[in-house]
Design an enzyme around this catalytic site. Sequence first.
Site, PDB file in Angstrom:
ATOM      1  N   LYS A  23       0.774  -1.529  -0.380  1.00  0.00           N
ATOM      2  CA  LYS A  23       0.205  -0.016   0.011  1.00  0.00           C
ATOM      3  C   LYS A  23       1.336   0.991   0.318  1.00  0.00           C
ATOM      4  CE  LYS A  23      -3.727  -0.217   2.755  1.00  0.00           C
ATOM      5  NZ  LYS A  23      -4.408  -0.929   3.736  1.00  0.00           N
ATOM      6  N   ARG A  93      -2.821   3.311   8.844  1.00  0.00           N
ATOM      7  CA  ARG A  93      -3.152   2.233   7.525  1.00  0.00           C
ATOM      8  C   ARG A  93      -1.979   0.872   7.326  1.00  0.00           C
ATOM      9  NH1 ARG A  93      -4.512   4.330   1.992  1.00  0.00           N
ATOM     10  NH2 ARG A  93      -5.657   2.971   1.412  1.00  0.00           N
ATOM     11  N   GLY A 102      -8.203  -7.309   4.590  1.00  0.00           N
ATOM     12  CA  GLY A 102      -8.461  -7.213   5.683  1.00  0.00           C
ATOM     13  C   GLY A 102      -7.891  -7.806   6.867  1.00  0.00           C
ATOM     14  N   MET A 104      -5.111  -7.038   8.667  1.00  0.00           N
ATOM     15  CA  MET A 104      -4.811  -6.099   8.757  1.00  0.00           C
ATOM     16  C   MET A 104      -5.915  -4.386   9.091  1.00  0.00           C
ATOM     17  SD  MET A 104      -1.365  -6.915   9.873  1.00  0.00           S
ATOM     18  CE  MET A 104      -0.504  -7.979   9.003  1.00  0.00           C
ATOM     19  N   ARG A 336      -3.391  -1.260  -6.796  1.00  0.00           N
ATOM     20  CA  ARG A 336      -2.728  -2.506  -6.992  1.00  0.00           C
ATOM     21  C   ARG A 336      -2.686  -3.280  -7.937  1.00  0.00           C
ATOM     22  NH1 ARG A 336      -6.003  -4.095  -1.367  1.00  0.00           N
ATOM     23  NH2 ARG A 336      -7.496  -4.605  -2.022  1.00  0.00           N
ATOM     24  N   HIS A 456     -15.770  -8.165   1.753  1.00  0.00           N
ATOM     25  CA  HIS A 456     -14.764  -9.263   2.862  1.00  0.00           C
ATOM     26  C   HIS A 456     -14.748 -10.581   2.205  1.00  0.00           C
ATOM     27  CE1 HIS A 456     -12.791 -11.548   4.754  1.00  0.00           C
ATOM     28  NE2 HIS A 456     -11.817 -10.925   4.981  1.00  0.00           N
ATOM     29  N   ARG A 620       2.973 -49.762 -23.849  1.00  0.00           N
ATOM     30  CA  ARG A 620       3.956 -50.628 -22.774  1.00  0.00           C
ATOM     31  C   ARG A 620       3.304 -51.852 -23.146  1.00  0.00           C
ATOM     32  NH1 ARG A 620       3.404 -48.908 -16.487  1.00  0.00           N
ATOM     33  NH2 ARG A 620       1.430 -49.810 -16.714  1.00  0.00           N
ATOM     34  N   GLU A 755      12.910 -47.526 -14.415  1.00  0.00           N
ATOM     35  CA  GLU A 755      11.900 -46.997 -12.870  1.00  0.00           C
ATOM     36  C   GLU A 755      12.192 -48.004 -11.857  1.00  0.00           C
ATOM     37  OE1 GLU A 755       7.962 -48.440 -13.404  1.00  0.00           O
ATOM     38  OE2 GLU A 755       8.677 -50.525 -15.065  1.00  0.00           O
ATOM     39  N   SER A 774      11.768 -44.111 -20.543  1.00  0.00           N
ATOM     40  CA  SER A 774      11.014 -43.413 -20.501  1.00  0.00           C
ATOM     41  C   SER A 774      10.789 -43.469 -19.027  1.00  0.00           C
ATOM     42  CB  SER A 774       9.565 -44.039 -20.162  1.00  0.00           C
ATOM     43  OG  SER A 774       8.710 -43.174 -19.879  1.00  0.00           O
ATOM     44  N   THR A 777       8.377 -42.873 -12.804  1.00  0.00           N
ATOM     45  CA  THR A 777       8.598 -41.627 -11.664  1.00  0.00           C
ATOM     46  C   THR A 777       8.268 -42.336 -10.675  1.00  0.00           C
ATOM     47  OG1 THR A 777       7.835 -39.993 -12.572  1.00  0.00           O
ATOM     48  CG2 THR A 777       9.893 -40.022 -12.731  1.00  0.00           C
ATOM     49  N   ASN A 778       6.507 -42.866 -10.523  1.00  0.00           N
ATOM     50  CA  ASN A 778       5.953 -43.143  -9.656  1.00  0.00           C
ATOM     51  C   ASN A 778       6.713 -44.567  -9.031  1.00  0.00           C
ATOM     52  OD1 ASN A 778       3.635 -41.494 -10.045  1.00  0.00           O
ATOM     53  ND2 ASN A 778       2.822 -43.412 -10.933  1.00  0.00           N
ATOM     54  N   ASP A 779       7.147 -45.711  -9.764  1.00  0.00           N
ATOM     55  CA  ASP A 779       7.674 -47.014  -9.037  1.00  0.00           C
ATOM     56  C   ASP A 779       9.331 -46.353  -8.545  1.00  0.00           C
ATOM     57  OD1 ASP A 779       6.602 -49.420  -9.060  1.00  0.00           O
ATOM     58  OD2 ASP A 779       6.152 -49.481 -11.162  1.00  0.00           O
ATOM     59  N   CYS A 845       6.959 -40.605 -17.445  1.00  0.00           N
ATOM     60  CA  CYS A 845       5.378 -40.816 -17.570  1.00  0.00           C
ATOM     61  C   CYS A 845       4.464 -41.274 -16.191  1.00  0.00           C
ATOM     62  CB  CYS A 845       4.857 -42.356 -18.565  1.00  0.00           C
ATOM     63  SG  CYS A 845       5.752 -43.625 -17.704  1.00  0.00           S
ATOM     64  N   TYR A 865      10.755 -34.981 -23.604  1.00  0.00           N
ATOM     65  CA  TYR A 865       9.057 -34.881 -23.062  1.00  0.00           C
ATOM     66  C   TYR A 865       8.428 -35.186 -21.751  1.00  0.00           C
ATOM     67  CZ  TYR A 865       8.284 -39.326 -23.130  1.00  0.00           C
ATOM     68  OH  TYR A 865       7.755 -41.501 -23.432  1.00  0.00           O
TER      69      TYR A 865
END
Length: 888
Positions: A23, A93, A102, A104, A336, A456, A620, A755, A774, A777-779, A845, A865
């Site tokens: 402000k 202020r 709101g 402050m 703002r 508000h 796969r 993996e 590929s 990344t989960n495994d 993947c 990718y």
Amino acid sequence: MAHKWVYLFEEGNASMRDLLGGKGANLAEMVRLGLPVPPGFTCTTEACLEYLNKGNKFPEGMWEQVLEGMEDLGKKMGRQFADPSDPLLVSVRSGARFSMPGMMDTILNLGLNDASVGALAAKAGDRFAWDAYRRLVQMYSKVVLDVDGLLFEDIIHSIKESEGVKLDPEVSVAGWQRAVEEFKALTKRETGIEFPQDPWKQLELAIEAVFKSWNGKRAIDYRNATGISHKLGTAVNVQSMVFGNVGEDSGSGVAFTRNPSTGENDFYGEYLFNAQGEDVVSGARTPTEVHKLKVEAPEAWDTLMKVAKTLETHYRDMQDMEFTLENGTLYMLQTRNGKRTAAATVKIAVDMVEEGLISKEEAVQRVEAFHVDQLLHPRFDDAAMSSAVLLTKGLNASPGAAVGEVYFDADTAAEKGKGGEGHAVILVRPETTPDDVHGMLAAKGILTQHGGATSHAAVVARQLGVPCVAGAEDIKINLKEKFFVVDGITIKEGDLISLDGGTGRVFKGELPTVVPSFDDQTELKTILEWADDIRKLMIWANADDPEQATMARGFGAQGIGLCRTEHMFLGDRTEKFQKAVLAETEEEFERILTDSLLPLQREDFYGIFKSMDGLPVIIRLLDPPLHEFLPNREDLLVEVTRMETLGQTGPELDKKKKLLAVVSDMHEFNPMLGLRGCRLGITMPALNRMQVRAIFEAACDAAKEGTVVMPEVMIPLTAHVNELKKIQPLLEEEAKQVMEEKGIEVEYKFGTMIEIPRAALTADEMADVAQFFSFGTNDLTQMAWGLSRDDAERKFLLRYADENDLGILEKNPFQTLDETGVGQLVFMAVEKGRKIRPDLEVGICGEHGGDPESIEICHRAGLNYVSCSPFRVPVARLAAAHAALKNK
Ligand code: ADP
Ligand code: MG
Ligand code: MG
């Protein structure tokens, strides 16, 4: 010289937000731009932090600098603070680095007391003076002395009742005089402290109160919820008052340079004639539409339009402004960058590029992943809405569809809505205040009875992205008994309602939702096209069937990064598969595969190749353990035992017994680390060969019709290059044979998933055989961390990643790629792999492929990718562009 704790507005500028708060910095900037701003100064955020660190004492020299600032104000305004015969009044202020709506509190009319109210009355009228004084006592007691604000409202209410009036401006002079007396008595009674008559004391305590409010519960809750640092502190702005409540040619307004809801380039806002600023935001009186000023105060309107234009061009962004007209003269009190909905964010960004205000890169940077999410979020189904029971229509304050249980107070809403398992909650309030923010944060939707588009509730809801309907005046809320009534219908606590923040409509019960069409979102598509020009990563999608592939392509996917072939064994195909498993001989097994499963699989692949014409499709080979497609061992055992006990015999029982024997034989204690992925292919080559045949038959058929096919066969779960060496040539041979049979050649690749950590560690060896990687990344995360994907989150991992609980991890590694750990495997494998095979195609993947932070890591790792679910494709396109811009 003492440290500088205080800056006059003319000493600051917009770049000093850290020091002066948002402000203060923008007030200073407006002064620099020569706009009409009442003079003032800012006590810095540093002063606040110093104050809080030093046991709530003003830093050395600060008060003296405040006194100098006040003297400067006095000179500019031609009247002195604390002068009983003609007092200069100021506002105090707060303003932190980030706007915290709101959070402050602001105090207006500071400097008035019993002695000077008469002088002000003589100059500006009795009504005005006493109204101003009662506001001061009210705000001051509430903000500084912490008296419950409702108690003041009660007093005002009873005064209005005894005078038989409804609105604030109708209250008589005597009424406000009475209010002042009763407020002072109330404060004394509640706190034991007299309202301070010394203006300097008022000022000192007010500045302190703002400093302290940085560590107030509301502010801390809000910062926790929104991730704002607790170490910033707030600045305090002291500013000479201008008055919007000195007659009908005065008033206060809040306005946006463009529509914050739709983004339309149309001035938008609210104005209250004869009112002080806080009347607009509080929702106590319903304001008029700001365009009314054009007719009622054309000169002020023209100035306002010029100021708006100046500010927008200067900041190169949509502005949210607070202003006051005092006897027809315009004063700017705040500006703002305006909060806006996702739709407005996108539209404004595109428009501003077209207007030459910003570059395409900036436009892309202004749109964030969550905006895209919101635009593609579900809406209520039109048909369902037209037949549903419409409870009421309020203001469409924040768009989106929300269904939830009604709760009438923030505490209960927060309690019920808490955590992942929480109820879907709709918070219903007469109006909201900063005290309700914890409830709003937990709510799926917000409904208020009073208040406008800048109330508000509306402002906070838009910022949080929570659907909100405000000012639904028809509903009558009974807070005590916890219900509301509308149109004779009673909705009790816990009842379900559906709220459409986009249209302002509220329905009884639970409405079904529909997903909005991507095709209709022209502006979003424009932004994403610009993003496409910027990003380096391609975005592929995980899709298992032609419909998903088509959808993914519609969202902009440039390939299929993962087509799982599991479903070939699911549903009505399970039976066929069981037959194959029960085959007596190898030949019978292969015959069943070829006769009944191959055609189905071929058909699936054909459809996918057709929809991905010209784009690569990674398929796969079968990944999960076979027992997943067979009946459960315990169930079979029970069934067989039951049949035998009943003395049944015959082929049905025999089949079950055989199945049981097979299933028992397949049983593994740790199936996810067992016979699955390439291990299955190696031990049962016929299965994978059949899959490859299906892939290439489909590819060749499609290619013959002119479709450009690019099949890429992916071998899952390899740990050692010899696994690849064993199986890949076999499969490639099958592929070649099919192409020969079909008399057509297609382009293809064979590659592997990375993996298992060992595969990443030996990526150079892998790349010798595999044409692409590929990262699964989960495994990879599961195995690198030794964490079970299926149980860890539920048992402890979510607690690990919760800063209010165990707080061991900053992020859940299944959500955001763990760069320091798992990331090393990725970076290393890419490097090793490309060293051996420079044109190695590399992607990811896992679930991480749709997560913006993980996408950024993938960008830096130099992947080709990321592949994610079709719905995440638009987000991923944007995130990849952000990654490219960030790492430019
Ligand atoms: P918030 O951060 O909650 O918006 P502000 O500090 O902006 O609080 O103050 C709220 C309102 O009080 C403003 O919108 C403005 O209308 C009014 N106000 C603040 N300072 C002054 C002033 N010096 N003169 C007149 N009105 C003021
Ligand atoms: Mg404000
Ligand atoms: Mg896997």
